[in-house]
Design an enzyme around this catalytic site. Structure first.
Site, PDB file in Angstrom:
ATOM      1  N   HIS A   1       9.165   2.821  -1.777  1.00 60.16           N
ATOM      2  CA  HIS A   1       9.413   3.770  -0.630  1.00 60.16           C
ATOM      3  C   HIS A   1       8.677   4.996  -0.916  1.00 60.16           C
ATOM      4  CE1 HIS A   1      13.273   1.761   1.315  1.00 60.16           C
ATOM      5  NE2 HIS A   1      12.948   1.268   0.216  1.00 60.16           N
TER       6      HIS A   1
ATOM      7  N   ASP B   1      12.755   8.684   5.423  1.00 56.84           N
ATOM      8  CA  ASP B   1      12.789   7.279   5.366  1.00 56.84           C
ATOM      9  C   ASP B   1      13.894   6.878   6.171  1.00 56.84           C
ATOM     10  OD1 ASP B   1      12.221   5.212   2.930  1.00 56.84           O
ATOM     11  OD2 ASP B   1      13.801   4.831   4.112  1.00 56.84           O
TER      12      ASP B   1
ATOM     13  N   GLN C   1      -1.344  -1.779 -10.081  1.00 60.53           N
ATOM     14  CA  GLN C   1      -1.570  -3.058  -9.050  1.00 60.53           C
ATOM     15  C   GLN C   1      -2.814  -3.207  -8.229  1.00 60.53           C
ATOM     16  OE1 GLN C   1       2.049  -4.940  -8.017  1.00 60.53           O
ATOM     17  NE2 GLN C   1       1.319  -4.981  -5.847  1.00 60.53           N
TER      18      GLN C   1
ATOM     19  N   TRP D   1       7.029  -5.510   0.601  1.00 57.17           N
ATOM     20  CA  TRP D   1       6.106  -5.239   1.619  1.00 57.17           C
ATOM     21  C   TRP D   1       4.986  -4.534   1.159  1.00 57.17           C
ATOM     22  CZ3 TRP D   1       4.332  -7.559   5.551  1.00 57.17           C
ATOM     23  CH2 TRP D   1       3.754  -6.807   6.570  1.00 57.17           C
ATOM     24  N   ASN D   2       4.940  -3.730   0.148  1.00 56.39           N
ATOM     25  CA  ASN D   2       4.072  -2.950  -0.106  1.00 56.39           C
ATOM     26  C   ASN D   2       3.099  -3.806  -1.203  1.00 56.39           C
ATOM     27  OD1 ASN D   2       4.402   0.197   0.099  1.00 56.39           O
ATOM     28  ND2 ASN D   2       6.331  -0.445  -1.048  1.00 56.39           N
ATOM     29  N   SER D   3       3.450  -4.720  -1.680  1.00 55.13           N
ATOM     30  CA  SER D   3       2.707  -5.464  -2.546  1.00 55.13           C
ATOM     31  C   SER D   3       2.115  -6.843  -1.593  1.00 55.13           C
ATOM     32  CB  SER D   3       3.765  -6.654  -3.488  1.00 55.13           C
ATOM     33  OG  SER D   3       4.031  -5.731  -4.525  1.00 55.13           O
TER      34      SER D   3
HETATM   35  N1  UDP Z   1       3.610  -1.563  -8.705  1.00 55.79           N
HETATM   36  C1  UDP Z   1       2.670  -0.951  -9.414  1.00 55.79           C
HETATM   37  N2  UDP Z   1       2.539  -1.651 -10.738  1.00 55.79           N
HETATM   38  C2  UDP Z   1       3.219  -2.674 -11.053  1.00 55.79           C
HETATM   39  C3  UDP Z   1       4.140  -3.411 -10.112  1.00 55.79           C
HETATM   40  C4  UDP Z   1       4.280  -2.627  -9.001  1.00 55.79           C
HETATM   41  O1  UDP Z   1       2.102  -0.189  -9.266  1.00 55.79           O
HETATM   42  O2  UDP Z   1       3.078  -3.172 -12.162  1.00 55.79           O
HETATM   43  C5  UDP Z   1       3.533  -1.005  -7.228  1.00 55.79           C
HETATM   44  C6  UDP Z   1       3.017  -1.864  -6.239  1.00 55.79           C
HETATM   45  O3  UDP Z   1       1.422  -1.601  -6.152  1.00 55.79           O
HETATM   46  C7  UDP Z   1       3.671  -1.450  -4.986  1.00 55.79           C
HETATM   47  C8  UDP Z   1       5.040  -0.965  -5.406  1.00 55.79           C
HETATM   48  O4  UDP Z   1       4.978  -0.927  -6.832  1.00 55.79           O
HETATM   49  O5  UDP Z   1       3.085  -0.315  -4.458  1.00 55.79           O
HETATM   50  C9  UDP Z   1       6.223  -1.998  -5.270  1.00 55.79           C
HETATM   51  O6  UDP Z   1       6.536  -2.181  -3.857  1.00 55.79           O
HETATM   52  P1  UDP Z   1       7.176  -3.362  -3.343  1.00 55.79           P
HETATM   53  O7  UDP Z   1       7.306  -2.998  -1.893  1.00 55.79           O
HETATM   54  O8  UDP Z   1       6.010  -4.501  -3.433  1.00 55.79           O
HETATM   55  O9  UDP Z   1       8.330  -3.862  -4.000  1.00 55.79           O
HETATM   56  P2  UDP Z   1       9.727  -3.145  -4.334  1.00 55.79           P
HETATM   57  O10 UDP Z   1       9.372  -2.764  -5.820  1.00 55.79           O
HETATM   58  O11 UDP Z   1      10.042  -2.163  -3.434  1.00 55.79           O
HETATM   59  O12 UDP Z   1      10.632  -4.375  -4.497  1.00 55.79           O
END
Ligand code: UDP
Length: 450
Positions: A17, A108, A334, A352-354
């Site tokens: 978030h 949020d 990432q 969603w970010n991934s």
């Molecule tokens: N991320 C990162 N490095 C990692 C794993 C994840 O920077 O080794 C970041 C990824 O780029 C994304 C966030 O963490 O921006 C994860 O958000 P996502 O919505 O994909 O999943 P959540 O962690 O909320 O389940």
């Protein structure tokens, strides 16, 4: 830009978030808006990166001791109590700042209290959704799904209660804890999320979603009919190649040199995000399946990610797999990894970010959704956008092997992923639909002040 506009941006205190709201805050700063970004004290202590230029950071207590676990429900309770009291006091002090009092809050959607308190104090407030429009719409549709009885198994039955998604959404694509909600026994996290989403959607002056109309036009149209105004401004991270970062874990840059040593599109990148915790058996199935593909893999294994197993043991297991073709990091940069020429596909939980980061880079996906919105996102990837395959609720070494191979080798899937990438890059360029929406939003926020 009117010098008097000052926006307080308040993310739910989780990595998934914080990231999109930080990109949003950066985009506002670039549009000439004054922005204050509100972390929790616990998170701010963990972030090593400096804030982007022009962004003021503040923090408040989340109400939990530093070493206390922070599950969704624990955070929800403590943020609603301690966090909300601290937020009210802080907002009051920001309102009395002589030079530039806060004129608008963007909070949020998990925190309706932040919207209600702002409005109580006379500050217009907007909600921000860091999830996909489709999963947002599904959360708004929970009462209807329960009424229609569409939440119980059998799993492959189609769902009709989420408007615009009839025809491809199945019961097994809905958040898992819903399946027993009819008997009053649903997952409290899912039910709470549905409740706060509906409350913030109703209370906010408008909704900002980190998605693009080109990805989710239908869902956006249905959401628009349920709220005052919707701005689809994503993918926000794609607005700048060097977007700001606020990692709660230390990024291991060493994996970039390791990727340099690999052929184009020869590596599988594996990450299940910042929250998912898997069992040791699931870990073994993934590892065996990956090793059997013969491809090299880069795997993000947070220290707390596999139940009841030490991280050192896991690293050894991965290193031993297929002659050490696996590389493990606790946290990766990432976006840089996904942009690297050596990465051929992303085995992801479909957060969603991934999903957005992968879509922007045009990398095909293998989805193994863990919970909540991930189950809907992965259905979109597999059945609507066709930019990858969805393993859904199966975690079996044979399925991992077959699915990864198919995605690594399919020209069709790669072609779809690249077409989506091109479209998204157009969306965030000047005059693109998401950029135009962002400009409309800045005007909207400016006019709120009048
Ligand atoms: N991320 C990162 N490095 C990692 C794993 C994840 O920077 O080794 C970041 C990824 O780029 C994304 C966030 O963490 O921006 C994860 O958000 P996502 O919505 O994909 O999943 P959540 O962690 O909320 O389940």
């Amino acid at each position: 830009m009117d010098a008097g506009v000052h926006v307080l941006v308040f993310p739910w205190p989780r990595q998934g978030h914080i990231n999109p709201m930080l990109h949003f805050a950066t985009a506002l700063v670039q549009a000439g808006v004054q922005v204050t970004f509100l972390h929790t004290e616990h998170n701010l202590r963990r972030i090593a990166q400096a804030p982007p230029p022009g962004l003021r950071l503040l923090s408040l207590p989340d109400g939990l001791p530093d070493d206390h676990p922070r599950s969704f429900l624990q955070l929800m309770e403590s943020m609603c109590e301690t966090g909300s009291a601290a937020y009210r006091a802080l907002l009051m002090s920001l309102l009395s700042e002589a030079s530039a009092p806060v004129t608008c809050v963007v909070a949020d959607g998990n925190m309706p209290f932040a919207i209600n308190i702002a409005e109580d104090l006379g500050v217009p407030a907007l909600a921000f959704a860091g999830n996909s429009a489709c999963s947002y719409l599904a959360l708004l549709s929970v009462p209807k799904l329960v009424e229609l009885g569409e939440i119980a198994f059998p799993a492959d039955d189609p769902v009709c209660g989420v408007p615009g998604m009839e025809g491809f959404l199945r019961r097994r694509d809905l958040p898992r804890g819903l399946h027993c909600a009819e008997q009053g026994d649903g997952d409290p996290m899912v039910l709470k999320l549905a409740e706060v989403t509906a409350r913030s959607c109703n209370a906010a002056r408008a909704l900002i979603i980190n998605t693009a109309a080109s990805m989710e036009r239908q869902a956006l149209a249905h959401i628009a009919s349920r709220t005052s105004d919707v701005f689809a401004v994503g993918p926000l991270h794609a607005r700048s190649r060097f977007a700001a970062s606020a990692s709660l874990w230390r990024e291991d840059d060493g994996c970039m040199a390791w990727l340099d040593g690999h052929e184009d599109r020869s590596v599988v990148y594996v990450s299940l995000g910042s929250v998912a915790v898997i069992t040791h058996q699931q870990f073994t199935e993934f590892l065996s399946g990956l090793a059997a593909t013969g491809y090299a893999f880069l795997w993000v294994l947070r220290p707390d990610m596999v139940q009841t197993t030490s991280s050192a043991l896991l690293r050894e297991a991965v290193a031993a797999a297929k002659g050490g073709k696996g590389r493990v990091v606790e946290w990766a940069p990432q976006r840089d990894v996904l942009r690297h020429r050596a990465v051929g596909c992303f085995l992801t939980h479909a957060g969603w970010n991934s999903t957005l980061e992968c879509a922007v880079e045009g990398v095909p996906m293998v989805c193994w959704p863990f919970f909540l919105d991930q189950l809907i996102n992965s259905r979109f990837v597999g059945a609507v956008w066709r930019t990858g395959l969805d393993m859904k609720d199966v975690c079996d070494r044979g399925v991992v092997e077959r699915t990864v191979r198919e995605v690594m080798e399919s020209d069709e899937i790669r072609g779809m992923a690249q077409a989506m990438s091109q479209q998204l890059r157009l969306d965030v360029m000047e005059l693109g639909t998401s950029s135009s929406e962002l400009e409309r939003l800045v005007r909207f926020i400016t006019e709120l002040r009048a």
